[in-house]
Write a protein that holds these residues in place. Structure first.
Motif, PDB file in Angstrom:
ATOM      1  N   LYS A 214     -20.552   0.179   8.714  1.00 46.61           N
ATOM      2  CA  LYS A 214     -19.811  -0.987   8.583  1.00 46.61           C
ATOM      3  C   LYS A 214     -18.056  -0.618   8.310  1.00 46.61           C
ATOM      4  O   LYS A 214     -18.059   0.623   7.887  1.00 46.61           O
ATOM      5  N   VAL A 215     -17.233  -1.391   8.752  1.00 46.84           N
ATOM      6  CA  VAL A 215     -16.029  -0.912   8.608  1.00 46.84           C
ATOM      7  C   VAL A 215     -15.314  -2.195   7.887  1.00 46.84           C
ATOM      8  O   VAL A 215     -15.598  -3.344   8.045  1.00 46.84           O
ATOM      9  N   GLY A 216     -14.276  -1.805   7.027  1.00 42.91           N
ATOM     10  CA  GLY A 216     -13.583  -2.708   6.163  1.00 42.91           C
ATOM     11  C   GLY A 216     -12.639  -3.272   7.064  1.00 42.91           C
ATOM     12  O   GLY A 216     -11.529  -2.922   7.845  1.00 42.91           O
ATOM     13  N   PHE A 217     -12.617  -4.675   7.021  1.00 44.11           N
ATOM     14  CA  PHE A 217     -11.552  -5.550   7.782  1.00 44.11           C
ATOM     15  C   PHE A 217     -10.690  -6.447   6.745  1.00 44.11           C
ATOM     16  O   PHE A 217     -11.290  -6.753   5.525  1.00 44.11           O
ATOM     17  N   SER A 218      -9.507  -6.356   6.839  1.00 44.50           N
ATOM     18  CA  SER A 218      -8.612  -7.284   6.054  1.00 44.50           C
ATOM     19  C   SER A 218      -8.718  -8.637   5.923  1.00 44.50           C
ATOM     20  O   SER A 218      -8.975  -9.340   7.101  1.00 44.50           O
ATOM     21  N   GLU A 219      -9.132  -9.433   4.705  1.00 50.29           N
ATOM     22  CA  GLU A 219      -9.482 -10.684   4.703  1.00 50.29           C
ATOM     23  C   GLU A 219      -8.118 -11.558   5.419  1.00 50.29           C
ATOM     24  O   GLU A 219      -8.362 -12.780   5.881  1.00 50.29           O
ATOM     25  N   ARG A 220      -7.132 -10.978   5.136  1.00 46.28           N
ATOM     26  CA  ARG A 220      -5.815 -11.790   5.397  1.00 46.28           C
ATOM     27  C   ARG A 220      -5.500 -11.759   6.980  1.00 46.28           C
ATOM     28  O   ARG A 220      -5.277 -12.687   7.490  1.00 46.28           O
ATOM     29  N   THR A 221      -5.756 -10.670   7.781  1.00 40.18           N
ATOM     30  CA  THR A 221      -5.260 -10.346   8.929  1.00 40.18           C
ATOM     31  C   THR A 221      -6.399 -10.079  10.074  1.00 40.18           C
ATOM     32  O   THR A 221      -6.575 -10.101  11.337  1.00 40.18           O
ATOM     33  N   ASN A 222      -7.620  -9.835   9.255  1.00 38.96           N
ATOM     34  CA  ASN A 222      -8.837  -9.422  10.329  1.00 38.96           C
ATOM     35  C   ASN A 222      -8.440  -8.185  10.872  1.00 38.96           C
ATOM     36  O   ASN A 222      -9.206  -8.181  12.157  1.00 38.96           O
ATOM     37  N   VAL A 223      -7.980  -7.184  10.519  1.00 36.98           N
ATOM     38  CA  VAL A 223      -7.623  -5.977  11.264  1.00 36.98           C
ATOM     39  C   VAL A 223      -8.226  -4.963  10.288  1.00 36.98           C
ATOM     40  O   VAL A 223      -8.362  -5.249   9.124  1.00 36.98           O
ATOM     41  N   PRO A 224      -8.839  -3.804  11.015  1.00 32.90           N
ATOM     42  CA  PRO A 224      -9.461  -2.617  10.005  1.00 32.90           C
ATOM     43  C   PRO A 224      -8.447  -2.139   9.084  1.00 32.90           C
ATOM     44  O   PRO A 224      -7.394  -1.935   9.561  1.00 32.90           O
ATOM     45  N   ILE A 225      -8.994  -1.986   7.733  1.00 30.72           N
ATOM     46  CA  ILE A 225      -7.856  -1.509   6.916  1.00 30.72           C
ATOM     47  C   ILE A 225      -7.945   0.072   7.070  1.00 30.72           C
ATOM     48  O   ILE A 225      -8.667   0.470   7.777  1.00 30.72           O
ATOM     49  N   GLU A 226      -6.828   0.500   6.496  1.00 28.20           N
ATOM     50  CA  GLU A 226      -6.818   2.005   6.497  1.00 28.20           C
ATOM     51  C   GLU A 226      -6.557   2.664   4.986  1.00 28.20           C
ATOM     52  O   GLU A 226      -5.673   2.070   4.222  1.00 28.20           O
ATOM     53  N   PRO A 227      -7.794   3.331   4.626  1.00 25.24           N
ATOM     54  CA  PRO A 227      -7.583   3.914   3.129  1.00 25.24           C
ATOM     55  C   PRO A 227      -6.291   4.647   3.300  1.00 25.24           C
ATOM     56  O   PRO A 227      -6.082   5.638   3.999  1.00 25.24           O
ATOM     57  N   LYS A 228      -5.442   4.533   2.384  1.00 21.09           N
ATOM     58  CA  LYS A 228      -4.208   5.156   2.322  1.00 21.09           C
ATOM     59  C   LYS A 228      -3.608   5.443   0.977  1.00 21.09           C
ATOM     60  O   LYS A 228      -3.808   4.511  -0.127  1.00 21.09           O
ATOM     61  N   LEU A 229      -3.098   6.602   0.551  1.00 24.06           N
ATOM     62  CA  LEU A 229      -2.537   6.908  -0.720  1.00 24.06           C
ATOM     63  C   LEU A 229      -0.931   6.146  -0.697  1.00 24.06           C
ATOM     64  O   LEU A 229      -0.299   6.234   0.128  1.00 24.06           O
ATOM     65  N   SER A 230      -0.914   5.457  -2.026  1.00 28.42           N
ATOM     66  CA  SER A 230       0.237   4.625  -1.972  1.00 28.42           C
ATOM     67  C   SER A 230       0.604   4.435  -3.452  1.00 28.42           C
ATOM     68  O   SER A 230      -0.317   4.398  -4.313  1.00 28.42           O
ATOM     69  N   MET A 231       1.832   4.251  -3.724  1.00 25.25           N
ATOM     70  CA  MET A 231       2.420   4.090  -5.041  1.00 25.25           C
ATOM     71  C   MET A 231       2.040   2.757  -5.308  1.00 25.25           C
ATOM     72  O   MET A 231       2.780   1.783  -4.551  1.00 25.25           O
ATOM     73  N   GLN A 232       1.384   2.546  -6.295  1.00 22.76           N
ATOM     74  CA  GLN A 232       1.000   1.080  -6.537  1.00 22.76           C
ATOM     75  C   GLN A 232       0.830   0.613  -8.195  1.00 22.76           C
ATOM     76  O   GLN A 232       0.935   1.749  -8.950  1.00 22.76           O
ATOM     77  N   TRP A 233       1.031  -0.652  -8.655  1.00 18.55           N
ATOM     78  CA  TRP A 233       0.503  -0.954  -9.811  1.00 18.55           C
ATOM     79  C   TRP A 233      -0.732  -1.356 -10.074  1.00 18.55           C
ATOM     80  O   TRP A 233      -1.510  -1.877  -9.218  1.00 18.55           O
TER      81      TRP A 233
END
Length: 730
Positions: A192-211
């Protein structure tokens, strides 16, 4: 008001310590260039490959083999992990291995997280690009190497692949590894691969500064409310889905890197740090209290990120009544909590759960009483309707073809609560046909000439008493179905009430003869029934019911069916309803004989009966069956064709209308079928295992089949003997 409410809610939660900012592993959409919440990731089964890669053991000639679906991420590896109790990899304990191609030396660590059975039991650890690896990295204090740019291309940490797209790198790096002899083998692998609901592209687990919003404390009262039915779900099966998500809830990533939305009210200071405030002016006053250097309001820079759209949506039951800014105003005190939420199960986490949490956080009570989950409209292949798939019909075209009410009704009839609907255009056609039925019934009634100087026929008086009872009984059933949110079943009750009982029976009974007037008493009762039926239908079919309701009587300015009360049930006569069902059976029996014998409806027939029968409703039967008489006989005529209603035998003499030999063949064939049917029923009833294991109601149903078959067989044998006698006499 809504925008200010969103900002105030953010500040409230921040001041309570519920909102925090930090570097965390997020779901990153490389096309939209924004973080996504877990609920915005759609997991799809994909046919991929499992690559077995060789990592040279430092200082030795041997190799450790790792299985991975993402060979491009070896560039970010900072450790290899084995299970401490894995005997086949015990020789790697305390050693180091070399990352293929880039020759980075990394340690071999031990952790029980590793699945000994997967692959070779050796796990490559890439803390920057896998959620579980990130947890391992924090636990074992591993360095983090981020190899991706925000758009999914490789950055400077990607070595010789810098600037290439992630999927192009996958192909190239496998080619290079094979040339270097560092690929052990490649297997086909479904995962199973995670896809973005918005753009239907595979998501990338990424370290990011977020709230982030801390969810654990918010979830507790919201879970209890649904578990204890303070808030009721319809259908209840969604309680299990809700419970699973709430018990495993993660902190909500509420920041988005988009051009639109509510901008996060955090203001950064020139020398580091930030303040959170509802306005820039308020932020400036806060900042002056914590800095020891000159500061102007223009020195403050607001965070460029915006809030997840659901962060405003979750406040809807409160903010729509201005309950965030003015929590004690008259509207919020009157309307909150609301009664019902109608929504789709696909946003149970995005919206429903979060609204419930917001209700308890900001008002310390539930936000609504009930949640009704509709089904999702899918195409015939079971796929969700979407613009991307192009499988959604144009609703305007459907409305132009079948009418808005036709489309509504056709879909409502086939959507039990919570169950999906496989869209079929024929359902809309069924809705249109029902609209036509209502319209034609209206034209019929309004086309009658009315006179108040003629008496009410006995048939009409009976029909009015009967329909009053069946209408009241239907209203009781409707009230029960509405209370259980079984809307499609409720519509079916009204559908049958109008089509079968009102149009097919009531109107046919009271309808005056061709070009004859109707008495005013019956006409007024008919309009009253029509008015009640339109009000019952209105929630399902708002347009035609409003149109006809306005035309039914002369209305006042401003009158509307929308604000008219639904009809209320009155005491009804069960005995009358039971008796009238027998009347319908008798009339149906007469009509069947007409059809079988090809006898025109305009030709009058005589009805005879043997056994017990009360003639209370003879006038209705005579009119609806077009009979000349109903009379009791001691014995059925030889050439009469009969039928049973209960234990009473009815027959119609057909001596001048029947071919005796043909009738004998037909009855003999029917007898043979019934004897075979009786035999199959008897096999069940003579089977001890069936009698012991079947439910009592099933056994009772088989016994009823036996009794009915025996009764019909006896009648057929009697009829066959009578016909044989007639042939002999001839």
């Amino acid at each position: 008001i809504r925008s200010k409410s969103v900002i105030r809610a953010f500040c409230h939660l921040y001041e309570k310590g519920k909102i925090y900012r930090g570097v965390r592993m997020v779901n990153w959409d490389p096309q939209a260039l924004t973080a996504l919440s877990d609920e915005e990731v759609i997991y799809k089964e994909q046919e991929g490959k499992l690559y077995y890669l060789r990592y040279k053991i430092a200082g030795e000639d041997g190799y450790a083999v790792v299985a991975t679906t993402r060979p491009e991420t070896i560039l970010g590896d900072t450790a290899m992990c084995i299970h401490p109790n894995d005997p086949k990899n015990a020789h790697l304990k305390g050693k180091k291995v070399i990352v293929p191609l880039i020759n980075r030396v990394i340690p071999v660590i031990e952790d029980e997280y590793v699945d000994i059975e997967f692959g070779t039991g050796c796990l490559k650890v890439t803390p920057a690009h896998d959620v579980n690896d990130y947890v391992l990295g924090e636990k074992h204090h591993l360095p983090i190497i981020d190899i991706f740019n925000p758009d999914g291309t490789l950055n400077e940490n990607g070595a010789m692949y810098a600037g290439m797209d992630r999927f192009a790198v996958r192909e190239k790096i496998v080619e290079d590894l094979q040339k270097a002899g560092l690929v052990e083998k490649i297997e086909l692998y479904t995962h199973k691969v995670g896809f973005s609901e918005r753009t239907n592209v595979p998501i990338e687990p990424k370290l990011s500064m977020q709230w982030f919003l801390e969810m654990k404390d918010l979830a507790k009262p919201a879970l209890e409310a649904v578990e204890n039915d303070v808030i009721k779900f319809y259908p209840p099966k969604y309680k299990n889905v809700y419970r699973h998500w709430m018990e495993n809830i993660k902190d909500w990533c509420i920041s988005r890197q988009l051009w639109w939305g509510h901008q996060i009210p955090a203001y950064y200071l020139p020398k580091g740090g930030f303040v959170v405030a509802e306005t820039k002016e308020e932020a400036y006053q806060k900042a002056l209290k914590i800095v020891d250097y000159p500061l102007t309001i223009d020195d403050l820079q607001q965070d460029e990120d915006v809030l997840d759209t659901w962060f405003s949506s979750w406040l809807w039951p409160i903010s729509v009544f201005d309950g965030i800014l003015h929590p004690d105003n008259k509207d919020i005190n009157y309307y909150y909590p609301t009664n019902d939420l109608v929504t789709g199960p696909d946003i149970i986490f995005f919206w429903v759960a979060r609204m419930i949490m917001a209700g308890y956080e900001f008002r310390n009570e539930k936000c609504f009483e009930n949640v009704y989950f509709t089904g999702i409209v899918r195409d015939k292949a079971g796929r969700k309707m979407s613009k991307q798939l192009g499988n959604s019909p144009d609703p305007i075209e459907l409305i132009n073809t079948y009418g808005a009410d036709g489309v509504r009704m056709g879909m409502l009839l086939t959507t039990p609560a919570g169950n999906d609907l496989l869209f079929d255009e024929s359902l809309c056609e069924q809705g249109r046909n029902f609209n036509n039925k209502i319209w034609n019934a209206f034209r019929l009634v309004k086309g009658w000439k009315v006179r108040d100087d003629i008496p009410q026929p006995d048939t009409a008086e009976i029909a009015i008493r009967w329909f009053n009872s069946i209408l009241s009984k239907a209203i009781v059933e409707l009230d029960d179905l509405f209370s259980k949110y079984r809307l499609s079943e409720a519509l079916m009750v009204v559908y049958r009430l109008f089509w079968e009982e009102f149009s097919s029976w009531y109107l046919e009974i009271v309808k005056p003869a061709y070009r004859h007037p109707i008495d005013k008493k019956t006409y007024d009762a008919t309009l009253t029934f029509f008015d009640a039926l339109l009000r019952l239908l209105h929630p399902f079919m708002p347009f035609i019911t409003e149109e006809l309701w306005q035309a039914l009587y002369e209305r006042k300015q401003g009158d509307s069916i929308m604000i008219a009360s639904l009809p209320e049930s009155r005491p009804f006569d069960d005995a009358l309803l039971t008796d009238f069902e027998k009347v319908k059976e008798i009339i149906a029996g007469i009509r069947t004989i007409r059809l079988q014998k090809n006898i025109p409806n305009k030709e009058k027939l005589s009805l005879q009966f043997t056994g017990d029968y009360e003639g209370t409703y003879d006038s209705v039967i005579i009119k609806m069956g077009n009979l000349s008489s109903i009379e009791k006989v001691q014995e059925k005529e030889p050439e009469a064709t009969g039928f049973l209603v209960g234990t009473t035998e009815f027959s119609i003499p057909l001596s001048d209308k029947t071919n005796v030999e043909d009738e004998l063949k037909k009855l003999t064939k029917e007898l043979k079928y019934l004897e075979g049917f009786l035999q199959s029923v008897m096999k069940k009833l003579n089977n001890e295992r069936f009698l012991q294991n079947a439910k009592p109601e099933i056994v009772e149903n088989e016994r009823k089949k036996k009794a009915d078959a025996e009764s019909k067989i006896a009648l057929l044998k009697e009829n066959i003997e009578a016909l044989k006698k007639t042939i002999l006499e001839k």
